[in-house]
Write an enzyme that holds these catalytic residues in place. Structure first.
Site, short mmCIF file in Angstrom:
data_model
loop_
_atom_site.label_atom_id
_atom_site.label_comp_id
_atom_site.label_asym_id
_atom_site.label_seq_id
_atom_site.Cartn_x
_atom_site.Cartn_y
_atom_site.Cartn_z
N ASP A 205 26.62 37.58 -7.46
CA ASP A 205 25.82 38.74 -7.83
C ASP A 205 26.62 39.45 -8.93
OD1 ASP A 205 24.11 41.09 -7.64
OD2 ASP A 205 25.73 42.02 -6.50
N ASP B 144 26.08 43.26 -10.30
CA ASP B 144 26.32 44.69 -10.05
C ASP B 144 27.01 44.89 -8.72
OD1 ASP B 144 24.92 45.51 -12.40
OD2 ASP B 144 23.03 45.17 -11.37
N GLY C 43 20.16 45.57 -5.69
CA GLY C 43 19.52 44.26 -5.71
C GLY C 43 18.00 44.34 -5.84
N ARG D 87 13.85 47.03 -11.12
CA ARG D 87 13.67 48.38 -11.69
C ARG D 87 12.40 49.05 -11.17
NH1 ARG D 87 14.00 48.19 -18.00
NH2 ARG D 87 15.69 46.78 -17.41
N SER E 57 18.99 42.00 -12.65
CA SER E 57 19.04 42.98 -13.73
C SER E 57 18.69 42.37 -15.08
CB SER E 57 20.43 43.60 -13.82
OG SER E 57 20.51 44.39 -15.00
N ASN F 270 19.47 43.64 -17.69
CA ASN F 270 20.61 43.97 -18.56
C ASN F 270 21.81 43.07 -18.29
OD1 ASN F 270 19.61 46.48 -19.97
ND2 ASN F 270 19.33 47.11 -17.86
N ASP G 94 27.23 42.21 -2.74
CA ASP G 94 27.71 43.50 -2.23
C ASP G 94 26.58 44.32 -1.61
OD1 ASP G 94 26.39 44.08 -4.71
OD2 ASP G 94 27.30 46.07 -4.62
#
Ligand code: B16
Ligand code: MG
Length: 219
Positions: A12, A14, A49, A52, A121, A123, A175
């Site tokens: 993962d 982030d 997770g 958006r 994401s 991004n 996480d």
């Protein structure tokens, strides 16, 4: 008994590779406050997770404003949050890679195992570039082509497929609780990083404790 083979390791982004989870939180908080909706870090755990637009829906529900806006207005809000988030990303440098991660990646590579990224994401590419980690990943699942957020296994299954690995013989590192559920639903071995996480196959409190030898011993 012979050790079970490992075909790939999928990370993962982030909260595992770098602490952008905190930037997501600050950006949502700023956007939500403009609507007089107040969120705290505990609430933020539910956004980890989650895509958006799904995150926006959860925030609007929290403020009891889920029926107040058109789709166009919601898209505008999501774009505003993303603009706040991208401002934070401008500060990101390779120094922001979390402790233990470079060593873990190096140890996995030393064994010749492929490494993948499973981040929902949009991004993710920008973040990897800022951290100078683009070369470290053999396959990055494209969040734009993923239709379901974690806890759905789609992103982890896509990463395994992209690496040519069977989920049953692959390891996922997360996480967020939604991420652990996604790894387990895909049939992979789940490594959790952080407190208050359940259902993982192996768990550490922080990234500095992620050691390849220990993960393999638990696998
Ligand atoms: P973006 P992950 C997730 O990334 C974040 O945990 C989540 O908080 C965020 O809303 C989501 O990405 C979408 O991000 O707005 O940048 O497309 O945990 O899957 O790496
Ligand atoms: Mg995460």
């Amino acid at each position: 008994m012979e050790n079970k083979r490992i075909e790939a390791v999928v990370f993962d982004l982030d909260g595992v590779i770098t602490d952008t989870a905190h930037f997501h939180y600050l950006a949502w908080k700023k956007m939500a406050e403009e609507l007089n909706i107040f969120i705290d870090e505990e609430f933020n755990e539910r956004l980890k997770g989650v895509s958006r637009m799904d995150s926006l829906e959860l925030i609007l529900q929290e403020g009891n404003r889920q029926n107040d806006f058109s789709l166009a207005q919601k898209e505008e809000m999501a774009a505003k949050k993303n603009a706040h988030y991208c401002e934070f990303l401008k500060e990101l440098t390779p120094d922001d890679i979390l402790p233990g991660i470079p060593e873990l990646i190096a140890a996995i590579k030393e064994e010749g195992l492929p490494i993948g990224l499973a981040s929902v994401s949009k991004n993710a590419g920008t973040v990897l570039k800022a951290l100078q980690l683009e070369e470290a990943f053999d396959y990055v699942a494209d969040a734009a082509k993923i239709s379901k957020s974690k806890p759905d296994p789609e992103i982890f299954l896509t990463a395994c497929k992209g690496l040519g690995a069977e989920p049953e013989f692959s390891i996922g590192i997360e996480d967020a609780q939604a991420g652990i559920e996604a790894i387990k639903a895909s049939g992979m071995f789940a490594v959790a990083v952080g407190r208050n996480l359940v259902n993982a196959d192996y768990k550490v409190d922080r990234t500095a404790e992620l050691q390849w030898g220990k993960i393999k011993a638990e696998y």
